[in-house]
Design a protein around this motif. Structure first.
Motif, PDB file in Angstrom:
ATOM      1  N   ILE A 174     -10.632  -3.652  -7.251  1.00  0.00           N
ATOM      2  CA  ILE A 174      -9.940  -4.658  -6.488  1.00  0.00           C
ATOM      3  C   ILE A 174      -9.917  -5.818  -6.867  1.00  0.00           C
ATOM      4  O   ILE A 174      -8.576  -6.628  -6.651  1.00  0.00           O
ATOM      5  CB  ILE A 174     -10.711  -4.606  -4.828  1.00  0.00           C
ATOM      6  N   ALA A 195     -12.058  -5.033   3.336  1.00  0.00           N
ATOM      7  CA  ALA A 195     -11.782  -3.865   3.781  1.00  0.00           C
ATOM      8  C   ALA A 195     -12.018  -2.789   2.699  1.00  0.00           C
ATOM      9  O   ALA A 195     -12.737  -1.468   3.432  1.00  0.00           O
ATOM     10  CB  ALA A 195     -10.164  -3.796   3.964  1.00  0.00           C
ATOM     11  N   GLY A 196     -12.084  -2.796   1.555  1.00  0.00           N
ATOM     12  CA  GLY A 196     -11.802  -1.590   0.676  1.00  0.00           C
ATOM     13  C   GLY A 196     -13.037  -1.075   0.052  1.00  0.00           C
ATOM     14  O   GLY A 196     -13.258  -0.144  -0.251  1.00  0.00           O
ATOM     15  N   THR A 218      -7.372   4.130  -1.755  1.00  0.00           N
ATOM     16  CA  THR A 218      -8.474   4.831  -1.597  1.00  0.00           C
ATOM     17  C   THR A 218      -8.870   6.137  -2.424  1.00  0.00           C
ATOM     18  O   THR A 218      -9.611   6.505  -3.150  1.00  0.00           O
ATOM     19  CB  THR A 218      -9.147   4.802  -0.378  1.00  0.00           C
ATOM     20  N   ILE A 225     -15.975   8.897  15.053  1.00  0.00           N
ATOM     21  CA  ILE A 225     -15.240   9.223  13.984  1.00  0.00           C
ATOM     22  C   ILE A 225     -16.033  10.459  13.330  1.00  0.00           C
ATOM     23  O   ILE A 225     -15.474  11.490  13.099  1.00  0.00           O
ATOM     24  CB  ILE A 225     -15.053   8.062  12.939  1.00  0.00           C
ATOM     25  N   ARG A 241     -13.595   0.140  20.876  1.00  0.00           N
ATOM     26  CA  ARG A 241     -12.342  -0.342  21.409  1.00  0.00           C
ATOM     27  C   ARG A 241     -12.663  -0.859  22.905  1.00  0.00           C
ATOM     28  O   ARG A 241     -13.730  -0.312  23.588  1.00  0.00           O
ATOM     29  CB  ARG A 241     -11.364   0.865  21.685  1.00  0.00           C
ATOM     30  N   ARG A 258      -8.132 -10.115   4.943  1.00  0.00           N
ATOM     31  CA  ARG A 258      -7.876  -9.133   5.785  1.00  0.00           C
ATOM     32  C   ARG A 258      -7.485  -7.847   4.983  1.00  0.00           C
ATOM     33  O   ARG A 258      -7.693  -6.918   5.313  1.00  0.00           O
ATOM     34  CB  ARG A 258      -6.519  -9.386   6.494  1.00  0.00           C
ATOM     35  N   PHE A 297       0.708  -1.249  -0.031  1.00  0.00           N
ATOM     36  CA  PHE A 297       0.042   0.026  -0.053  1.00  0.00           C
ATOM     37  C   PHE A 297       0.842   1.351   0.196  1.00  0.00           C
ATOM     38  O   PHE A 297       0.518   2.297   0.556  1.00  0.00           O
ATOM     39  CB  PHE A 297      -1.086   0.035   1.273  1.00  0.00           C
ATOM     40  N   ILE A 320      -4.802   0.945   6.444  1.00  0.00           N
ATOM     41  CA  ILE A 320      -3.822   0.817   5.691  1.00  0.00           C
ATOM     42  C   ILE A 320      -4.079   1.051   4.131  1.00  0.00           C
ATOM     43  O   ILE A 320      -2.975   1.136   3.238  1.00  0.00           O
ATOM     44  CB  ILE A 320      -3.321  -0.531   5.680  1.00  0.00           C
ATOM     45  N   GLY A 321      -5.229   1.125   3.818  1.00  0.00           N
ATOM     46  CA  GLY A 321      -5.865   1.301   2.383  1.00  0.00           C
ATOM     47  C   GLY A 321      -5.927   2.739   1.963  1.00  0.00           C
ATOM     48  O   GLY A 321      -6.367   3.000   0.869  1.00  0.00           O
TER      49      GLY A 321
END
Ligand code: HEM
Length: 537
Positions: free
Chosen positions: A185, A319-320, A479, A424, A387, A314, A134, A474-475
């Motif tokens: 992807i 994820a993306g 993106t 967020i 969390r 993963r 990435f 991590i992406g």
């Protein structure tokens, strides 16, 4: 026979004793919790605490409702009640959030959501052990894929206009964008053609994704929580659970087949080179090959190797693509609500003298950059996350709080097991940080940001959209360029208008926030826009 029955009865008694012990522990826990004197709203339901009122809100404001009303009333650091009187910490204190995110080993996703996620993601532990895929150099190489697939979507929508015989036509842009990000992807991740835009081709994987990520199925349900707490209940399948499991097995089957094929190809090419795979030799085409090569490198310690499932699930499949298609959909929606921004953006896009921009060319357009930043701020696809403290800890605070006994505290004590929300979207749209117009979509704000936002602990762009700290997305570089390529091609080709009244559009969260039309709930997730070819004079 008698022996068998007494063993069985002993097991039943042991089970009941365990359940009773757990139950008492559960009931007593809130009364000894370090959050017990933290201010917060009264619980509104004996069983669900404050959860129902949060879930009843439109999900785009999930937890912002707390920000707007509860935070104003009770302060920046509060607690509210969740299932069976348990406390949950909610803080918008940036120093506290920074502490939580940067100490990622001490504050992990709760076991419960790790259980749910593991059903989607597989069971491996640490999927960021190593990941060469990435970095900016890789994303630069992948940009032609983004541009090419964006153009395919453009042509597909263009054909829909032709088919309608009208000057403009209604298109569900969410559908096309989701298929396109899946295609991207596929190519970028595996050098694989999902061909998802092809209406002739029934796409098993796209359908499986749709089932897993649909935000229109069912309402607020405690069944998954019960299944987590009492494992035998996992044997009982609801209709929704059955479809989910089927979709999961389709996803695994296709995904693992891809991993096996790539692994075989990497082994074959390594054998033909008559040498081991050295990490320094890594130069892959698609991300999966790159990751598999890295994972098989002879100089990689065993502890850092990922399982095949981790390599696949993963890093790519889940994820993306949904989050990126949501972000791009909300970007087009925002442009329909701000025609002047749409016009100004298009004008800038035509300043590039190419229809096939490189990553650096896309990144050289400041207004495009501001539009993408503003979209990810106002319409963060992941609106909040959760969390759980893995040990007793002291959280530093920027703003002290007064407890319910009137004592002032400049730090917050939390017990191991304390659950907390990372808000967020609420931080992205906090009036205290961004100013009174925080909820408005205004790309121009990025020309001069308020000082307060500098301390937001996000990995990118003064926003929390990709989270911060060691477990941030991590992406995000992937993106950002992907979204820019999509917007570049589509906004140059079409003028966009919303096909229904704006108040008919609602957001619903599952993994990503996806749109629904309130008056057409039966259609499922959609974003109906009216598209007209842009005629350049
Ligand atoms: C607009 C698009 C995206 C958004 C808003 C987004 C947001 C996020 C957020 C908020 C997290 C943290 C979740 C949590 O820990 O609770 C995350 C994690 C992650 N994202 Fe993204 N993401 C996006 C696109 C992507 C893409 C395209 C990829 C890969 C191709 C990706 C890969 C990952 C991975 C692997 C993680 C897990 C990181 C870890 O736990 O260490 N994301 N993302």
């Amino acid at each position: 026979m008698i022996l068998v029955s007494s063993v069985l009865w002993s097991l039943v008694y042991a089970g009941l004793a365990y359940a009773l012990f757990k139950g008492v522990q559960y009931v007593l826990k809130p009364h000894f919790s370090s959050l017990r004197y933290l201010p917060g709203p009264p619980r509104s339901d004996l069983i669900y605490g404050n959860l129902k009122e949060i879930f009843q809100e439109e999900n785009s404001v999930l937890h912002e409702v707390l920000h707007e009303s509860w935070v104003e009333k009770y302060g920046n650091t509060i607690k509210y009640k969740v299932f069976l009187n348990m406390n949950r910490l909610y803080t918008v204190d940036l120093k506290a959030l920074n502490h939580i995110l940067t100490h990622s080993a001490d504050y992990q996703k709760p076991l419960q959501s790790r259980y749910f996620l593991s059903r989607i993601l597989g069971k491996g532990e640490d999927h960021r052990k190593q990941n060469p895929a990435f970095g900016p150099a890789q994303i630069r190489e992948l940009t032609p894929i983004f541009v090419d697939q964006a153009d395919k979507l453009r042509d597909c929508w263009d054909a829909e206009i032709s088919k309608s015989g009208e000057e403009s036509t209604r298109v569900n842009v969410l559908d096309g964008l989701t298929k396109t990000t899946l295609n991207i992807i596929g190519w970028a991740g595996f050098n694989y053609d999902f061909d998802a835009l092809n209406p002739e081709k029934k796409n098993e994987l796209a359908e499986a994704f749709n089932t897993i990520f649909s935000t229109t199925e069912g309402g607020f349900s405690l069944w998954p929580l019960f299944q987590y707490l009492f494992p035998p209940l996992r044997l009982i399948q609801t209709e929704r659970g059955r479809r989910f499991s089927q979709a999961m097995s389709v996803m695994r089957r296709i995904g693992m087949q891809l991993v096996r094929e790539k692994k075989a190809a990497v082994i074959e090419s390594a054998a033909s080179e008559k040498s081991g795979v050295e990490r320094k030799d890594l130069h892959g085409r698609d991300l999966l090959t790159l990751l598999i090569r890295a994972n098989m490198a002879t100089d990689l310690p065993e502890s850092l190797r990922l399982s095949d499932e981790d390599v696949l699930s993963r890093n790519f499949l889940v994820a993306g693509h949904e989050t990126t298609s949501s972000a791009t959909t909300w970007c087009l929606f925002a442009l329909t609500q701000a025609p002047e921004v749409q016009r100004k953006l298009r004008e800038e896009l035509f300043t590039l003298n190419t229809a096939a921009p490189t990553m650096d060319e896309l990144n050289s357009l400041p207004y495009l950059d501001a539009v993408v930043r503003e979209t990810l701020r106002v319409h963060a696809p992941v609106s909040s996350t959760i969390r759980e403290a893995q040990k007793d800890d002291i959280i530093p605070l920027a703003t002290p709080f007064k407890d319910t006994r009137g004592q002032l505290h400049d730090v917050l004590k939390v017990d191991k097991g304390t659950s907390m929300i990372i808000p967020i979207l609420a931080i992205n749209r906090s009036r205290a940080l961004w100013g009174e117009d925080a909820f408005e979509f205004k790309p121009e704000r990025w020309e001069s940001l308020p000082e307060a936002v500098a301390s937001i602990p996000g990995v990118w762009g003064n926003v929390m959209s990709f989270l911060g700290g060691p477990r941030a997305c991590i992406g995000y570089r992937f993106t950002l360029v992907e979204t820019k390529a999509l917007i570049f091609s589509l906004v140059r080709a079409f003028e966009f208008e919303l096909a229904v009244p704006p108040e008919d559009i609602k957001k619903k969260s599952q993994v990503a926030q996806r749109p629904i039309v309130k008056s057409e709930m039966e259609t499922g997730n959609q974003m109906p826009l009216r598209l007209k070819r842009y005629q350049r004079i």
